[in-house]
Design a protein around this motif. Structure first.
Motif, mmCIF file in Angstrom:
data_model
loop_
_atom_site.group_PDB
_atom_site.id
_atom_site.type_symbol
_atom_site.label_atom_id
_atom_site.label_comp_id
_atom_site.label_asym_id
_atom_site.label_seq_id
_atom_site.Cartn_x
_atom_site.Cartn_y
_atom_site.Cartn_z
ATOM 1 N N LYS A 1 0.829 -1.200 0.000
ATOM 2 C CA LYS A 1 0.000 0.000 0.000
ATOM 3 C C LYS A 1 0.868 1.256 0.000
ATOM 4 O O LYS A 1 0.571 2.238 -0.670
ATOM 5 N N LYS A 2 1.984 1.231 0.717
ATOM 6 C CA LYS A 2 2.886 2.371 0.799
ATOM 7 C C LYS A 2 3.526 2.710 -0.545
ATOM 8 O O LYS A 2 3.971 3.822 -0.767
ATOM 9 N N GLN A 3 3.596 1.739 -1.446
ATOM 10 C CA GLN A 3 4.222 1.958 -2.755
ATOM 11 C C GLN A 3 3.271 2.616 -3.748
ATOM 12 O O GLN A 3 3.664 2.926 -4.859
ATOM 13 N N ASN A 4 2.017 2.770 -3.347
ATOM 14 C CA ASN A 4 1.015 3.421 -4.192
ATOM 15 C C ASN A 4 0.978 2.789 -5.595
ATOM 16 O O ASN A 4 1.141 3.466 -6.609
ATOM 17 N N ILE A 5 0.777 1.484 -5.637
ATOM 18 C CA ILE A 5 0.734 0.759 -6.906
ATOM 19 C C ILE A 5 -0.573 1.087 -7.619
ATOM 20 O O ILE A 5 -1.653 0.875 -7.095
ATOM 21 N N LYS A 6 -0.443 1.629 -8.835
ATOM 22 C CA LYS A 6 -1.606 2.036 -9.611
ATOM 23 C C LYS A 6 -2.003 0.993 -10.649
ATOM 24 O O LYS A 6 -3.156 0.903 -11.037
ATOM 25 N N ASN A 7 -1.023 0.220 -11.106
ATOM 26 C CA ASN A 7 -1.302 -0.731 -12.174
ATOM 27 C C ASN A 7 -0.228 -1.819 -12.187
ATOM 28 O O ASN A 7 0.859 -1.631 -11.663
ATOM 29 N N GLY A 8 -0.526 -2.928 -12.820
ATOM 30 C CA GLY A 8 0.426 -4.015 -12.991
ATOM 31 C C GLY A 8 -0.258 -5.358 -12.885
ATOM 32 O O GLY A 8 -1.123 -5.560 -12.039
ATOM 33 N N VAL A 9 0.119 -6.252 -13.795
ATOM 34 C CA VAL A 9 -0.411 -7.614 -13.784
ATOM 35 C C VAL A 9 0.757 -8.568 -13.603
ATOM 36 O O VAL A 9 1.716 -8.542 -14.374
ATOM 37 N N TYR A 10 0.680 -9.377 -12.533
ATOM 38 C CA TYR A 10 1.719 -10.351 -12.196
ATOM 39 C C TYR A 10 1.299 -11.712 -12.737
ATOM 40 O O TYR A 10 0.157 -12.139 -12.572
ATOM 41 N N HIS A 11 2.242 -12.395 -13.394
ATOM 42 C CA HIS A 11 2.030 -13.776 -13.817
ATOM 43 C C HIS A 11 3.245 -14.573 -13.365
ATOM 44 O O HIS A 11 4.387 -14.172 -13.611
ATOM 45 N N GLY A 12 3.015 -15.672 -12.663
ATOM 46 C CA GLY A 12 4.113 -16.491 -12.170
ATOM 47 C C GLY A 12 3.914 -17.965 -12.449
ATOM 48 O O GLY A 12 2.789 -18.461 -12.440
ATOM 49 N N GLN A 13 5.007 -18.645 -12.716
ATOM 50 C CA GLN A 13 5.056 -20.110 -12.858
ATOM 51 C C GLN A 13 5.909 -20.610 -11.703
ATOM 52 O O GLN A 13 7.035 -20.142 -11.530
ATOM 53 N N HIS A 14 5.385 -21.552 -10.931
ATOM 54 C CA HIS A 14 6.045 -21.945 -9.687
ATOM 55 C C HIS A 14 6.266 -23.457 -9.612
ATOM 56 O O HIS A 14 5.443 -24.228 -10.105
ATOM 57 N N GLN A 15 7.375 -23.841 -8.986
ATOM 58 C CA GLN A 15 7.660 -25.246 -8.678
ATOM 59 C C GLN A 15 8.073 -25.305 -7.208
ATOM 60 O O GLN A 15 8.787 -24.431 -6.729
ATOM 61 N N LEU A 16 7.599 -26.337 -6.532
ATOM 62 C CA LEU A 16 7.910 -26.497 -5.113
ATOM 63 C C LEU A 16 8.077 -27.982 -4.815
ATOM 64 O O LEU A 16 7.285 -28.806 -5.272
#
Length: 173
Positions: free
Chosen positions: A44-59
């Motif tokens: 919230k402190k970073q004042n994010i206005k836009n952005g779409v995250y896409h991740g591929q994960h292995q565990l």
């Protein structure tokens, strides 16, 4: 309301023996960062206005040892610190350490690229590790790069091209 997606698949063996179970998962996530940021204090402190995250994960969790990796991309990112058309990277976790093995930020002609893998965090010691982290900069805007320092630095105009090395020693950069 934005719709986020997280899907994982895999297998768990010896699940009846929780501490000796073997977990192997792969997954994928899509997150709209502006709606997530309003719910998480640090973001919230970073004042994010836009952005779409896409991740591929292995565990994989085997014999109480966790190995994980995540390849990610963020498109059309906008915050009070950074604007970027695309951010890509790969994070690995093994031997209780978090590693950044790939990282790029691209915004029009501006490029920041990680030159060599770097360790970020030691989970066992609960310590940030950011030693000799080297980046290549190309046409990186001074005003964008120094934005986080405040309005007094916005007067600086120009761009950075070359190598940047960051070292964190005893919590000082």
């Amino acid at each position: 309301q934005d719709v986020h997606l997280a899907k994982f698949k895999g297998e768990i063996t010896h699940y009846d023996q929780v501490l000796d179970s073997h977990v192997k998962l792969t997954g994928e996530t899509f997150v709209f960062l502006n709606s997530l940021a309003s719910q998480i204090k640090v973001l919230k402190k970073q004042n994010i206005k836009n952005g779409v995250y896409h991740g591929q994960h292995q565990l994989e969790l085997k014999k109480k040892r966790l190995i994980a990796s995540s390849e990610f991309s963020i498109t059309n990112f906008q915050s009070k610190i950074l604007h970027a058309k695309k951010i890509t990277g790969k994070i690995d976790f093994k031997n209780n350490r978090l590693h950044l093995s790939h990282f790029d930020i691209v915004h029009d002609e501006e490029i920041l690229s990680l030159l060599k893998p770097t360790e970020l965090y030691d989970l066992q010691q609960k310590k940030i590790l950011f030693k000799d982290s080297r980046f290549q900069l190309k046409n990186f805007s001074l005003s964008r790069g120094l934005y986080f320092l405040g309005d007094n630095f916005q007067i600086l105009q120009g761009s950075l091209t070359g190598e940047l090395s960051i070292n964190l020693n005893e919590d000082k950069i």
